[in-house]
Design a protein around this motif. Sequence first.
Motif, mmCIF file in Angstrom:
data_model
loop_
_atom_site.group_PDB
_atom_site.id
_atom_site.type_symbol
_atom_site.label_atom_id
_atom_site.label_comp_id
_atom_site.label_asym_id
_atom_site.label_seq_id
_atom_site.Cartn_x
_atom_site.Cartn_y
_atom_site.Cartn_z
ATOM 1 N N GLU A 130 2.824 13.106 -12.045
ATOM 2 C CA GLU A 130 2.714 12.367 -13.291
ATOM 3 C C GLU A 130 1.275 12.223 -13.768
ATOM 4 O O GLU A 130 0.985 12.344 -14.953
ATOM 5 N N HIS A 131 0.366 11.941 -12.841
ATOM 6 C CA HIS A 131 -1.024 11.694 -13.237
ATOM 7 C C HIS A 131 -1.940 11.883 -12.035
ATOM 8 O O HIS A 131 -1.530 11.644 -10.900
ATOM 9 N N VAL A 132 -3.169 12.306 -12.310
ATOM 10 C CA VAL A 132 -4.214 12.373 -11.291
ATOM 11 C C VAL A 132 -5.292 11.371 -11.664
ATOM 12 O O VAL A 132 -5.883 11.463 -12.744
ATOM 13 N N TYR A 133 -5.534 10.398 -10.788
ATOM 14 C CA TYR A 133 -6.585 9.409 -11.021
ATOM 15 C C TYR A 133 -7.841 9.835 -10.279
ATOM 16 O O TYR A 133 -7.812 10.112 -9.081
ATOM 17 N N ARG A 134 -8.945 9.879 -11.000
ATOM 18 C CA ARG A 134 -10.254 10.198 -10.412
ATOM 19 C C ARG A 134 -11.016 8.904 -10.142
ATOM 20 O O ARG A 134 -10.604 7.835 -10.612
ATOM 21 N N PRO A 135 -12.117 8.985 -9.383
ATOM 22 C CA PRO A 135 -12.837 7.740 -9.043
ATOM 23 C C PRO A 135 -13.199 6.883 -10.243
ATOM 24 O O PRO A 135 -13.139 5.654 -10.159
ATOM 25 N N GLN A 136 -13.537 7.501 -11.369
ATOM 26 C CA GLN A 136 -13.903 6.714 -12.546
ATOM 27 C C GLN A 136 -12.694 6.042 -13.201
ATOM 28 O O GLN A 136 -12.838 5.245 -14.119
ATOM 29 N N GLU A 137 -11.479 6.377 -12.709
ATOM 30 C CA GLU A 137 -10.263 5.740 -13.219
ATOM 31 C C GLU A 137 -9.677 4.763 -12.200
ATOM 32 O O GLU A 137 -8.491 4.472 -12.219
ATOM 33 N N ASN A 138 -10.522 4.246 -11.333
ATOM 34 C CA ASN A 138 -10.058 3.355 -10.274
ATOM 35 C C ASN A 138 -9.331 2.133 -10.837
ATOM 36 O O ASN A 138 -8.292 1.708 -10.319
ATOM 37 N N GLU A 139 -9.869 1.560 -11.911
ATOM 38 C CA GLU A 139 -9.253 0.374 -12.501
ATOM 39 C C GLU A 139 -7.865 0.690 -13.054
ATOM 40 O O GLU A 139 -6.917 -0.084 -12.870
ATOM 41 N N ASP A 140 -7.725 1.852 -13.713
ATOM 42 C CA ASP A 140 -6.422 2.258 -14.235
ATOM 43 C C ASP A 140 -5.442 2.496 -13.094
ATOM 44 O O ASP A 140 -4.263 2.135 -13.191
ATOM 45 N N ARG A 141 -5.931 3.121 -12.017
ATOM 46 C CA ARG A 141 -5.093 3.365 -10.849
ATOM 47 C C ARG A 141 -4.553 2.049 -10.281
ATOM 48 O O ARG A 141 -3.361 1.897 -10.009
ATOM 49 N N ASN A 142 -5.444 1.084 -10.108
ATOM 50 C CA ASN A 142 -5.032 -0.210 -9.561
ATOM 51 C C ASN A 142 -4.023 -0.907 -10.471
ATOM 52 O O ASN A 142 -3.070 -1.535 -10.000
ATOM 53 N N LYS A 143 -4.244 -0.802 -11.770
ATOM 54 C CA LYS A 143 -3.330 -1.434 -12.732
ATOM 55 C C LYS A 143 -1.932 -0.836 -12.620
ATOM 56 O O LYS A 143 -0.923 -1.558 -12.627
ATOM 57 N N GLU A 144 -1.845 0.494 -12.491
ATOM 58 C CA GLU A 144 -0.544 1.150 -12.391
ATOM 59 C C GLU A 144 0.166 0.774 -11.092
ATOM 60 O O GLU A 144 1.388 0.575 -11.072
ATOM 61 N N LYS A 145 -0.581 0.655 -10.003
ATOM 62 C CA LYS A 145 0.041 0.282 -8.733
ATOM 63 C C LYS A 145 0.532 -1.171 -8.777
ATOM 64 O O LYS A 145 1.608 -1.498 -8.252
ATOM 65 N N LYS A 146 -0.233 -2.040 -9.414
ATOM 66 C CA LYS A 146 0.216 -3.427 -9.566
ATOM 67 C C LYS A 146 1.500 -3.492 -10.392
ATOM 68 O O LYS A 146 2.421 -4.250 -10.073
ATOM 69 N N THR A 147 1.553 -2.695 -11.446
ATOM 70 C CA THR A 147 2.752 -2.663 -12.280
ATOM 71 C C THR A 147 3.957 -2.207 -11.473
ATOM 72 O O THR A 147 5.052 -2.779 -11.578
ATOM 73 N N ALA A 148 3.766 -1.172 -10.653
ATOM 74 C CA ALA A 148 4.868 -0.677 -9.817
ATOM 75 C C ALA A 148 5.358 -1.752 -8.855
ATOM 76 O O ALA A 148 6.569 -1.925 -8.650
ATOM 77 N N LEU A 149 4.428 -2.515 -8.271
ATOM 78 C CA LEU A 149 4.808 -3.588 -7.353
ATOM 79 C C LEU A 149 5.546 -4.704 -8.087
ATOM 80 O O LEU A 149 6.521 -5.266 -7.579
ATOM 81 N N LYS A 150 5.088 -5.027 -9.300
ATOM 82 C CA LYS A 150 5.717 -6.111 -10.065
ATOM 83 C C LYS A 150 7.121 -5.743 -10.536
ATOM 84 O O LYS A 150 7.973 -6.621 -10.706
ATOM 85 N N GLN A 151 7.364 -4.457 -10.739
ATOM 86 C CA GLN A 151 8.663 -4.025 -11.252
ATOM 87 C C GLN A 151 9.684 -3.777 -10.143
ATOM 88 O O GLN A 151 10.883 -3.689 -10.416
ATOM 89 N N GLU A 152 9.228 -3.668 -8.910
ATOM 90 C CA GLU A 152 10.141 -3.320 -7.820
ATOM 91 C C GLU A 152 11.145 -4.441 -7.541
ATOM 92 O O GLU A 152 10.793 -5.620 -7.525
ATOM 93 N N GLN A 153 12.381 -4.047 -7.302
ATOM 94 C CA GLN A 153 13.441 -5.020 -7.018
ATOM 95 C C GLN A 153 14.124 -4.762 -5.679
ATOM 96 O O GLN A 153 15.027 -5.510 -5.303
ATOM 97 N N SER A 154 13.704 -3.739 -4.946
ATOM 98 C CA SER A 154 14.402 -3.392 -3.704
ATOM 99 C C SER A 154 13.457 -3.352 -2.503
ATOM 100 O O SER A 154 13.389 -4.308 -1.738
ATOM 101 N N THR A 155 12.720 -2.252 -2.333
ATOM 102 C CA THR A 155 11.893 -2.063 -1.137
ATOM 103 C C THR A 155 10.553 -1.436 -1.501
ATOM 104 O O THR A 155 10.505 -0.460 -2.267
ATOM 105 N N ILE A 156 9.489 -1.992 -0.940
ATOM 106 C CA ILE A 156 8.141 -1.419 -1.051
ATOM 107 C C ILE A 156 7.814 -0.780 0.291
ATOM 108 O O ILE A 156 7.910 -1.436 1.335
ATOM 109 N N ARG A 157 7.420 0.479 0.279
ATOM 110 C CA ARG A 157 7.063 1.198 1.495
ATOM 111 C C ARG A 157 5.597 1.607 1.423
ATOM 112 O O ARG A 157 5.152 2.136 0.408
ATOM 113 N N LEU A 158 4.880 1.401 2.513
ATOM 114 C CA LEU A 158 3.440 1.679 2.541
ATOM 115 C C LEU A 158 3.079 2.403 3.831
ATOM 116 O O LEU A 158 3.516 2.024 4.918
#
Length: 573
Positions: free
Chosen positions: A347-375
Amino acid sequence: MSVIGTLDEAIRVAEGMRDKSTRDPSGDESRLASFAGQLRCVDAAVYSDPTDVGKLIHLAKFCLDVGRKPLARDILDLTLRTIELAEAYEEKFEDAALNRLGALLAGLGDLVRARDFLNFALGRARRNKSQEVPRILANLSAVTLRAEDYEAAAAWAQKGFEELWGRPEGELETRLTVHRVRVDVARARRDVDQLDAALPYFAQAVEQLAALKGETHSRVFEARTALATAGYRLAAWAGDEQGRSRQLAELELLSFSAQVTLGHDHPVAIVVRAAFAAAEFDAGGGTDGVTSDRTKGALRALDAAERSAQDASSLGREHTQTRKLRAALATMRTTALPSAELPYDFEHVYRPQENEDRNKEKKTALKQEQSTIRLIAHAGASYFLSEENRFHGPLVQALDRGVYFRAIISSPWSSLAAFMQRPTAVDPLTSRNILKVIEDSQYYRETFQPVIASYQNLKAMYGDGVELRITSMDIPGSTLLTSDTFFFEPYITSNPAHRTRRGLRVLELKFLNDSKYYVDSLEEFTTQWELSSTYEQFKQHEEGHRSALQSEIDALVDIQVRPSVRKGDVPRS
């Protein structure tokens, strides 16, 4: 290249870019960027006159219309600062200007600031008994709907509906927005009664729009598509097969007409094509897991629409509409296709200068999850430690919702410890000092041990909702898997101290769940989970892990110092 010197000139340049009447769009963009850079350095009081603020809003909208979000954001930031300073002494700006600013913030995707600003504008408009109240309510309902706050969106839309009730015909755009939000909220909630009640009002507003602008206008195609889509969904829920077929035929006609009238790759034509493909997929039984020629044909049509959206100059890969199409396509693929037929897409490649965008997308994924988070991660500090200020908060919120958390991290007593920094570079690594090197390391004291303590606290609070496992195998990168999304960040170093508590160093890949990479990674997580020790097992056998590491270091050192035996040499007895 001439320099832009005034707001009026900047507006002319931006308007020319929007209307594609300029011969040098790239040069004009550079000129606008330079002008926006100058604005950042200007005292906000310079543009405190309401006329100048109106021009700034106008300029920001043009920049947003042509997809120059960074430019629009810079200009809006100056505008907001100007208003804040100017209104410290008196109310200078009209309610309409404040409403437009809130709508532009939403257009930039800044939904939090948009809601705050629109609420501020609404309070003033109500005090002033302004005619702008229903328009602000309409924008508030649309913004909260985009934020998926359906309860608030329904409340604002209902208030807007009540404000409009009894007024003479007019406020068409406001009516369209309010009634469409009511329809969309009912669809999202699967509320058949509310959808049935809201549709006639929306249909009336759509007819008024068509009478005003004509049937070939892009806004009319868009509105009729939304109406037919909602009508199809209502008929499907009510078991009305005739109504379902009628709305499907309407969507097919709209798709054909929009492509002929507007062009195959016009943004609205793409939206209409996608809406028809989604309805055709549903009619073919796709949501019930039925893989037929009809559902496969609908999948191909939606895939083509999504690719057109990625390539369209006015949309692009990161546009909200494109991302909605991509999410719908992912849902349809995972429903109808066997995992072996899923494409190897990312879907997307995040580079170091997009660290903030990367973190935002991961937070969104965690907030939307309703079943299981795997790490899977080397230490998982970003998730276990609150002081990292990254993902611990959204993780705890997910646990509060009843979501399960399953994590795998590295054992500190693995052979990677050989890469850890030693007190002095000349100290040889031996089985006698390797354990001391680990225990004294910053990684062990400030990361691994705090992560374990955090796990124990979470375990005490959430019980079986949280489980940590520890592996002695090397982990090539961190993996986050939710029901819809997969993130993978490869490690570029073998040094444990450099694998954690840091920003993005190399890149991170994002996949949706319709990618074969997602399916493969889910299977790999299962295998890694089975081969890892529970924390209780790890503690019980930790001394064995420590001894195994010492033996491994002994073996490595023994190989390094043993004399080589050349071919033909006779070993001495």
